[in-house]
Design a protein around this motif. Structure first.
Motif, short mmCIF file in Angstrom:
data_model
loop_
_atom_site.label_atom_id
_atom_site.label_comp_id
_atom_site.label_asym_id
_atom_site.label_seq_id
_atom_site.Cartn_x
_atom_site.Cartn_y
_atom_site.Cartn_z
N PRO A 1 0.51 0.28 -4.00
CA PRO A 1 -0.80 0.86 -4.32
C PRO A 1 -0.71 2.26 -4.91
CG PRO A 1 -0.48 0.74 -1.94
CD PRO A 1 0.67 0.00 -2.57
N ASP A 2 0.41 2.95 -4.68
CA ASP A 2 0.57 4.28 -5.26
C ASP A 2 0.86 4.23 -6.76
OD1 ASP A 2 0.17 5.50 -2.81
OD2 ASP A 2 2.31 5.52 -2.31
N LEU A 3 1.30 3.07 -7.23
CA LEU A 3 1.66 2.93 -8.64
C LEU A 3 0.64 2.11 -9.43
CD1 LEU A 3 5.52 2.24 -8.38
CD2 LEU A 3 4.36 4.41 -8.83
N CYS A 4 -0.16 1.31 -8.75
CA CYS A 4 -1.12 0.43 -9.44
C CYS A 4 -2.36 1.20 -9.91
CB CYS A 4 -1.54 -0.70 -8.51
SG CYS A 4 -2.83 -1.78 -9.21
N THR A 5 -2.61 1.19 -11.22
CA THR A 5 -3.84 1.79 -11.75
C THR A 5 -4.82 0.70 -12.18
OG1 THR A 5 -3.04 1.90 -14.05
CG2 THR A 5 -2.54 3.79 -12.62
N GLU A 6 -4.57 -0.54 -11.75
CA GLU A 6 -5.36 -1.70 -12.21
C GLU A 6 -5.33 -1.75 -13.75
OE1 GLU A 6 -9.14 -1.94 -10.16
OE2 GLU A 6 -8.25 -1.23 -8.28
N CYS A 7 -4.25 -1.24 -14.31
CA CYS A 7 -3.99 -1.16 -15.76
C CYS A 7 -4.88 -0.16 -16.49
CB CYS A 7 -4.01 -2.53 -16.44
SG CYS A 7 -2.49 -3.48 -16.17
#
Ligand code: SF4
Length: 82
Positions: free
Chosen positions: A34-40
């Motif tokens: 979740p720290d890396l996911c920007t939902e694109c």
């Protein structure tokens, strides 16, 4: 952030699609950091993993709800860090 449910069949098609490198193989199924996911956000109009997942098992994570602005700020921070 998005997350991968236990319906995942470990097909591996989502991992290379993630522009943030947020997806990796976990102990049993694929997982999203979740720290890396920007939902694109910042990269694409729609989450690329959701586009390719054959079993539609990648919803928004209710434990990591974020606004578009928050996701964009995360994107900018990730880009700055490299
Ligand atoms: Fe699992 Fe879907 Fe990713 Fe395939 S695309 S590894 S089923 S989350």
């Amino acid at each position: 952030s998005l997350f991968i449910t236990d319906e995942c069949i470990n097909c591996d098609v989502c991992e290379p699609e993630c522009p943030n490198g947020a997806i990796s193989q976990g102990a049993e199924i694929y997982e999203i950091d979740p720290d890396l996911c920007t939902e694109c956000v910042g990269h694409f109009d729609t989450p690329q993993c959701v586009e390719v997942c054959p079993v539609d098992c990648i919803p928004k994570d209710p434990d990591h709800e974020e606004t578009h602005d928050q996701l964009y700020t995360k994107y900018e921070t990730l880009m700055a860090v490299g």
